[in-house]
Structures are given as structure tokens and as C-alpha cells.
Motif scaffolding. Structure first.
Motif, short mmCIF file in Angstrom:
data_model
loop_
_atom_site.label_atom_id
_atom_site.label_comp_id
_atom_site.label_asym_id
_atom_site.label_seq_id
_atom_site.Cartn_x
_atom_site.Cartn_y
_atom_site.Cartn_z
N GLU A 1 0.94 -1.17 0.01
CA GLU A 1 0.08 0.00 -0.11
C GLU A 1 1.02 1.23 0.06
OE1 GLU A 1 -3.46 -0.07 -0.25
OE2 GLU A 1 -3.16 -2.33 -0.24
N PRO A 2 0.53 2.11 -0.96
CA PRO A 2 1.24 3.45 -0.69
C PRO A 2 1.23 4.38 0.47
CG PRO A 2 -0.69 3.83 -2.07
CD PRO A 2 -0.57 2.38 -1.65
N VAL A 3 2.23 4.94 0.90
CA VAL A 3 2.43 5.68 2.07
C VAL A 3 2.35 7.23 1.83
CG1 VAL A 3 3.53 3.82 3.45
CG2 VAL A 3 4.84 5.68 2.14
N TRP A 4 2.62 7.65 0.46
CA TRP A 4 2.70 9.04 0.30
C TRP A 4 2.09 9.24 -1.36
CZ3 TRP A 4 5.94 10.31 -4.04
CH2 TRP A 4 7.12 9.56 -4.02
N VAL A 5 1.87 10.42 -1.72
CA VAL A 5 1.45 10.52 -3.33
C VAL A 5 1.69 12.01 -3.72
CG1 VAL A 5 -1.15 11.15 -2.65
CG2 VAL A 5 -0.56 10.49 -4.77
N THR A 6 2.20 12.12 -4.69
CA THR A 6 2.47 13.58 -5.24
C THR A 6 1.40 13.45 -6.66
OG1 THR A 6 4.39 12.93 -6.42
CG2 THR A 6 4.40 14.20 -4.36
N ALA A 7 1.20 14.61 -7.17
CA ALA A 7 0.18 14.71 -8.68
C ALA A 7 0.45 15.99 -9.18
CB ALA A 7 -1.16 14.19 -8.39
N GLN A 8 0.32 15.82 -10.54
CA GLN A 8 0.13 16.86 -11.24
C GLN A 8 -0.94 16.90 -12.47
OE1 GLN A 8 2.97 14.98 -11.79
NE2 GLN A 8 3.79 15.86 -9.67
N TYR B 1 -6.27 13.99 -5.99
CA TYR B 1 -6.53 15.26 -6.25
C TYR B 1 -6.24 16.41 -5.38
CZ TYR B 1 -10.17 13.52 -9.47
OH TYR B 1 -10.81 12.64 -10.67
N GLN B 2 -6.07 16.04 -4.17
CA GLN B 2 -5.44 17.05 -3.04
C GLN B 2 -4.04 17.63 -3.37
OE1 GLN B 2 -5.69 15.72 0.82
NE2 GLN B 2 -4.45 17.61 1.59
N ALA B 3 -2.97 16.39 -3.97
CA ALA B 3 -1.99 16.85 -4.30
C ALA B 3 -1.57 17.73 -5.44
CB ALA B 3 -0.98 15.36 -4.39
N ALA B 4 -2.57 17.20 -6.34
CA ALA B 4 -2.51 17.94 -7.79
C ALA B 4 -3.18 19.49 -7.57
CB ALA B 4 -3.38 17.35 -8.87
N ALA B 5 -3.91 19.92 -6.66
CA ALA B 5 -4.57 21.01 -6.41
C ALA B 5 -3.56 21.98 -5.64
CB ALA B 5 -5.87 21.18 -5.63
N SER B 6 -2.57 21.03 -4.59
CA SER B 6 -1.84 22.00 -3.68
C SER B 6 -0.47 21.96 -4.20
CB SER B 6 -2.00 21.22 -2.19
OG SER B 6 -1.59 20.00 -2.47
N GLY B 7 -0.10 20.96 -4.96
CA GLY B 7 1.46 20.99 -5.20
C GLY B 7 2.04 20.39 -4.25
N LYS B 8 1.77 19.68 -3.23
CA LYS B 8 2.34 19.29 -2.12
C LYS B 8 2.31 17.72 -2.31
CE LYS B 8 1.18 23.33 0.81
NZ LYS B 8 0.56 23.43 2.03
N LYS B 9 3.32 17.21 -1.35
CA LYS B 9 3.18 15.63 -1.28
C LYS B 9 2.28 15.40 -0.07
CE LYS B 9 6.94 13.18 -0.84
NZ LYS B 9 8.25 12.58 -0.44
N ILE B 10 1.27 14.59 -0.22
CA ILE B 10 0.21 14.29 0.73
C ILE B 10 0.65 12.65 1.37
CG2 ILE B 10 -2.13 13.63 1.13
CD1 ILE B 10 -1.52 16.64 -0.09
N MET B 11 0.64 12.70 2.57
CA MET B 11 0.96 11.43 3.32
C MET B 11 -0.36 10.71 3.48
SD MET B 11 4.13 11.93 3.52
CE MET B 11 4.62 10.43 4.39
N LEU B 12 -0.18 9.42 3.31
CA LEU B 12 -1.41 8.63 3.26
C LEU B 12 -1.38 7.79 4.70
CD1 LEU B 12 -1.25 7.14 -0.42
CD2 LEU B 12 -2.86 8.98 0.46
#
Length: 367
Positions: free
Chosen positions: A232-239, A356-367
């Protein structure tokens, strides 16, 4: 006169008011077949994908169509005759709660637009029927959690239509990874996309779809990253990239690139798009070898190769295998290699929200 889309939206957004039934597990009273008891299915939402499912069921050993649910009377009549379903087992979105008294239906397969899954699943559970729900499970993790809880309370199973979890080439690659044949997994790549057509379709309507490409095709790359890496992933980033804001309105993503990190140190890089064709590829890299699948999620045939050569696996009709396997899960308590229950669908929803949160904020989101 209301369009079918407007009717579906109205019915889906309305909350059901029927109290939960303390049904426990259903009592399957049917004639056994050569391969065991037969799962009797009511198909809900008679659109394009339901047609594919219905045709595939004709080759199933343990599944039979015994009910139909649609907001279009003409479709009900056509399908009823084609699949020999009695008129008494045909329902619309207003009266389908009456299936609670229909002993010829065991499970409802929800194949309606994403935003309607929540309402339709909960109502089917309250009627004492098991539920198979198409992916994504819902349009939010909150709704997905409510669906899981509703099915538990009603004593029925909730499965998600993850057909790839039963596909032979996919399962062979998972077996090899589980057996350590690739060594420590380092990287996964998932590319999923196509150029979407009709701009008026429900998949480009945020109210019905809950988003855009990520909710429809990107979920394959996300889900695939989890079962291919085996963690299972522990963090995500997105654009997010949007080149056509007219076709892809606010809240409907055109293209999202997302990256996942796993506890072991493995990473994943994935692409979800509604604006590019020829994207259907998985690649898994490990210390000792690799696996590549292209096509990786299409209706088939899935083609795979590894550092040991081509993957020799049977070519199957995905939905036929899926339905027979789901019959075994529901009727026999079989445990699949890769989970397909509501909790599995909920995991994907939680990660999608983080994407979606990462794409909107540009931040790494911890899961």
C-alpha cells in the motif's frame, strides 16, 4: 419530458428511506449446476458495459441473469425477451426496492453512473441482496465507507467490479512477484488513457462522474500499482494538465500524472488521461527482473513478458471469469488472490482523494 440522464441523477441523489433489514446471509434456494449452485443476478443500468457483462454471463458456469433494473421501459422489454427474464423480475429505479421479496435474485450488479452507486448499493443491501458495484465504488471515500457499512449491517457481501483481479496474465505476474522472481520491487509504471468522445456524456459531468479521467481510467493504474508492487502506498504527489477547458470543465480532470511511494522504498509513476490514445501499459521493475504488460487493462487479449520471456497464460473473456469467480466468493466463501471487496474499493477512493489534493496543492500528501 425528462431525459434518462436527468432521471438517473434525480433518483441517485435522493436518499433512500427504507429501514435496514437484519437479514443475515441469504439462503440460496436453487437448483445446483454441475459446478455448484448458481448465482442469480439482477443487472442495474442497462447501458453499454452492462451489455458486455450480460453477453459474457451467457458463457458462465455459475451465473444467471434473473432480474433487470432500468429507467427505460423499452430497454427492459428488449432485455427481458433477450435474456428470458420474467416481467415480475423487471424493475425501475423507483420500485426496485421491491426485489427484497424476489427469491429469484441473489445479487444486484450496479452498473450505473458513479454518483448513483452509493444510493443504489445501499438500497440493494437494505433489500437483503448482495451487491457487485462497478468501479469506482463511489465518488468519495465518505460515500464508499457508508456503502461498506450498510452492506455489513445488512449481512450481505459488497464486491467491486475489478475484472483485472481475475485475469490470467495479471495473476501470473502477481504470482511471480509473490514468489520473489523479480527480487525486491523498485519501480512501477502505469499508463492508462484514451481520447474520450461525446462531450455530453455522463463521464464528463462532474455531478455524475465525481471527476474525470482519474475516476474512470486512472483508477486502473492506481489499483494496478497496488497489486503489482504488492504494497500500500504511503505518500502521493500529482500534477494536472488541462488543454481543453471547454470539454473538461471545472472538476473534470483531463490528464493527471501521479506518483506513489511505498514503505519498502519502491515508487510508482502513473498517467491517467482522457486526451491521449495508445496508453495501456504496465511495467514492473525489480532487482532480479521485470514484467511488462501491453495491453495491460483492455478487454484483451492481455499480453505480458518478463525477463524470462513471454507470459504463457490463457486468453479469457474478462467478465465471464470475473462473474464465475464472484459467484464462488459469494456462494462458497472463496478468497481471491487479489481482494475485490468493498474495503478494496474504499482504499482506492482514499488514494484518489489524496491525488486530487496533491494536484491542487502541489504538495506531497502522506497517506
Amino acid at each position: 419530458m425528462k431525459t434518462r440522464r436527468a432521471f438517473l441523477q434525480q433518483m441517485g441523489m435522493a436518499s433512500a428511506s427504507i429501514p435496514f433489514l437484519n437479514t443475515g446471509l441469504l439462503n440460496f434456494n436453487r437448483e445446483p449446476g454441475d459446478d455448484g449452485p448458481v448465482l442469480r443476478v439482477a443487472l442495474m443500468g442497462l447501458g453499454g458495459y452492462a451489455s458486455r457483462v450480460a453477453e459474457s454471463i451467457q458463457s458462465c458456469k455459475r451465473v444467471k441473469i434473473t432480474g433487470l433494473i432500468s429507467g427505460t421501459p423499452e430497454k427492459l422489454q428488449t432485455w427481458r425477451k433477450k435474456y428470458n427474464v420474467p416481467e415480475s423480475s423487471c424493475y425501475n429505479y423507483q420500485n426496485f426496492d421491491n426485489i427484497k421479496s424476489n427469491k429469484d435474485i441473489d445479487v444486484v450488479y450496479v452498473i450505473t453512473p458513479n454518483a448513483l452507486h452509493h444510493n443504489h448499493t445501499i438500497r440493494a443491501a437494505r433489500a437483503g441482496k448482495h451487491v457487485i458495484c462497478e468501479k469506482p465504488l463511489a465518488i468519495s471515500a465518505k460515500e464508499g465507507k457508508e456503502m461498506v457499512e450498510a452492506c455489513k449491517k445488512a449481512g450481505v457481501k459488497l464486491l467491486v467490479g475489478y475484472r483485472m483481479h481475475f485475469e490470467p496474465t495479471t495473476l501470473e505476474v502477481i504470482r511471480m512477484r509473490s514468489n520473489g522472481e523479480f527480487g525486491s520491487i523498485k519501480f512501477f509504471q502505469g499508463l492508462c488513457g484514451f481520447r474520450i468522445g461525446d462531450p455530453a456524456q455522463w463521464r464528463l459531468n462532474k455531478a455524475l462522474a465525481g471527476g474525470g479521467s482519474m475516476m474512470d481510467i486512472g483508477i486502473y493504474a492506481l489499483n494496478g500499482s497496488r497489486y503489482m508492487v504488492g504494497e500500500e502506498p504511503v505518500w502521493v504527489t500529482a500534477q494536472e494538465t488541462k488543454t481543453d477547458p471547454v470539454k473538461f470543465k471545472a472538476g473534470v480532470d483531463e490528464t493527471i500524472q501521479f506518483q506513489l511511494g511505498f514503505k519498502s522504498g519502491a515508487t510508482a509513476s502513473c498517467l491517467s488521461t482522457y486526451n491521449m490514445n495508445y496508453l495501456d501499459k504496465f511495467f514492473l521493475n525489480g532487482e532480479k527482473g521485470f514484467a511488462e504488460m501491453q495491453p495491460s487493462i483492455g478487454y484483451g487479449p492481455i499480453k505480458g513478458r518478463t525477463h524470462k520471456g513471454a507470459v504463457d497464460a490463457p486468453i479469457v473473456v474478462h467478465q465471464t471469469v470475473q462473474m464465475d469467480e464472484m459467484a464462488a466468493i459469494i456462494l462458497d466463501g472463496k478468497k481471491p488472490v487479489v481482494a475485490v471487496d468493498g474495503e478494496e474499493g474504499l482504499k482506492d477512493l482514499r488514494i484518489i482523494e489524496a491525488i486530487y489534493q496533491a494536484a491542487a496543492s502541489g504538495k506531497k500528501i502522506m497517506l
